[in-house]
Design a protein around this motif. Sequence first.
Motif, short mmCIF file in Angstrom:
data_model
loop_
_atom_site.label_atom_id
_atom_site.label_comp_id
_atom_site.label_asym_id
_atom_site.label_seq_id
_atom_site.Cartn_x
_atom_site.Cartn_y
_atom_site.Cartn_z
N UNK A 67 5.07 115.98 -62.72
CA UNK A 67 4.02 116.82 -63.29
C UNK A 67 4.12 116.73 -64.81
N UNK A 68 3.16 116.05 -65.42
CA UNK A 68 3.24 115.76 -66.85
C UNK A 68 2.96 116.97 -67.73
N UNK A 69 2.61 118.11 -67.12
CA UNK A 69 2.48 119.33 -67.91
C UNK A 69 3.83 119.78 -68.47
N UNK A 70 4.89 119.21 -67.92
CA UNK A 70 6.23 119.45 -68.47
C UNK A 70 6.27 119.13 -69.96
N UNK A 71 5.59 118.05 -70.35
CA UNK A 71 5.64 117.61 -71.75
C UNK A 71 4.80 118.52 -72.64
N UNK A 72 3.77 119.15 -72.08
CA UNK A 72 3.01 120.13 -72.85
C UNK A 72 3.87 121.34 -73.16
N UNK A 73 4.66 121.78 -72.16
CA UNK A 73 5.55 122.93 -72.36
C UNK A 73 6.68 122.57 -73.32
N UNK A 74 7.14 121.32 -73.24
CA UNK A 74 8.23 120.88 -74.11
C UNK A 74 7.75 120.55 -75.52
N UNK A 75 6.42 120.57 -75.72
CA UNK A 75 5.82 120.23 -77.01
C UNK A 75 6.30 118.87 -77.50
N UNK A 76 6.18 117.90 -76.60
CA UNK A 76 6.68 116.55 -76.87
C UNK A 76 5.72 115.52 -76.31
N UNK A 77 5.48 114.45 -77.06
CA UNK A 77 4.72 113.30 -76.59
C UNK A 77 5.72 112.20 -76.27
N UNK A 78 6.15 112.08 -75.02
CA UNK A 78 7.23 111.17 -74.67
C UNK A 78 6.86 109.70 -74.85
N UNK A 79 7.88 108.89 -75.03
CA UNK A 79 7.70 107.46 -75.25
C UNK A 79 8.53 106.69 -74.24
N UNK A 81 3.43 105.56 -75.82
CA UNK A 81 3.52 107.01 -75.88
C UNK A 81 2.47 107.67 -74.98
N UNK A 82 2.88 108.70 -74.26
CA UNK A 82 1.94 109.53 -73.52
C UNK A 82 1.30 110.49 -74.53
N UNK A 83 0.00 110.38 -74.73
CA UNK A 83 -0.67 111.16 -75.77
C UNK A 83 -1.47 112.35 -75.24
N UNK A 84 -1.97 112.25 -74.00
CA UNK A 84 -2.84 113.29 -73.46
C UNK A 84 -2.47 113.59 -72.01
N UNK A 85 -2.53 114.89 -71.65
CA UNK A 85 -2.17 115.34 -70.31
C UNK A 85 -3.23 116.31 -69.79
N UNK A 86 -3.57 116.16 -68.51
CA UNK A 86 -4.51 117.08 -67.87
C UNK A 86 -3.78 118.37 -67.52
N UNK A 90 -1.67 118.05 -64.23
CA UNK A 90 -0.51 117.35 -64.78
C UNK A 90 -0.56 115.85 -64.69
N UNK A 91 -1.76 115.26 -64.60
CA UNK A 91 -1.88 113.81 -64.57
C UNK A 91 -2.05 113.25 -65.98
N UNK A 92 -1.81 111.95 -66.12
CA UNK A 92 -1.92 111.29 -67.43
C UNK A 92 -3.38 111.15 -67.83
#
Length: 452
Positions: free
Chosen positions: A350-362, A372-377, A381-383
Amino acid sequence: MSEISERLLAGTSKPARGRAVLALEDGAVFEGTAAGAEGEVFGEICFNTSLEGYLEVITDPSYAGQIITMTYPQIGNYGVNPDDCQSDAPALRGLVVRDMCATPSNWRSAMSLPDFLARHGVVAAEGIDTRALVRHIRDHGAQRAVLSTTDADAASLVAKARASESIVGVNLAATVSRAEPAAFTAADLPESQRFALADPAAPRYKVVAYDCGAKRSILENLVRVGCDVTAVPWDTPAEEVLALNPDGVFLSNGPGDPEAVEGTYRQVEQLLGKVPVFGICLGHQMISKACGAVIEKLKFGHRGGNQPVMNLRTGRVEITAQNHGFGLVFPSLGPLVPELSAGFRGHEDDLRFWAKAKCAPVVANERFGRIQLTHVNLNDGTAEGIACLDIPAFSVQYHPEASPGPTDAHYLFTAFTRLMDGRDDYLDIDIATDRLGGWRFAEDAGAEGSVA
């Protein structure tokens, strides 16, 4: 329908028409009345939650192979203006609505929607319980279906739906692409839209656009930010594109299964790293495939104008327009780079994890370096977007042209011009300001403010 009902309808602007039946492969059957052309059509049943813009939806080439259900109850109330069409002819298989308006009221309307559908041979049904239908699709997923005005037997139609072709594995992009290259410039912008939209920027960039079923408004938006566009067929060889010496390459939206559009993503493999590239929707999937990613089929897809997406680079949330049934599996691009991913080493489903972590993972991609993952639904939680950090390329799964939909994501066209300018901060744009760009009311407001 009773005899009394038929007599009452006969005296209105909306006389009764024949039966129309929608049957799904899982056995669900929905009955209504005909509202377009007569006939029988097969396709994948899906739904769109947009409150307006039905004409743009109906003429979007990305709906090739599908039967669209509109969730908003009344469709057709402001009629049809051909300048708002996204293609020369609708590519969808059929249309299902709750109530079809036969007597539109709008100063721009040239004809009614039922007349438009009949003229283009689109089979349509109204009077169907679209709330029940959409709940069924949400629970059981998108599936094969048949819409018929010629066969009212439920068992017969269910059998036909089960025997029909799936869109999985079918190259639908080839059916809606253009046959020959063609220029698209400011001269091609609709005159009837000038009352709302400002004049385009002076052309500064030469862009080649792969037409995999491009919406007209996407090409218009490229022109409005200063691009001279040459649209080419979906399978144009990369060497022919590079021979045109473009400042950038655009990959358009399009219908169906991206796995089947090998003729495009094989060309993208050869273009990445040689020229700036921007992809939308299917174009996003083409870049992902070129990078070796896995693409999954979503249960019922994202279709509508109210999908919340977070830009992980800026933390801003965009309300976006979307239309797709497939999506990128982000972990398939490669292992995380911990030092560029806030120290995290493991992927999250679930890519919403990165929204909560305030991080754009690479991730470290074998083919093109860091991605880099730049945008998340934020709904599921999809890319929704990626950016290549070692080559000039980025893409989003949604539709920044907003036809129909909100203009929050308009900044992505500006971002493309900044990428072609060689800027590293091309995605870091204040969307609150950019979303007003190009509208005459924004210019008028600015003029009034300066006088005050």
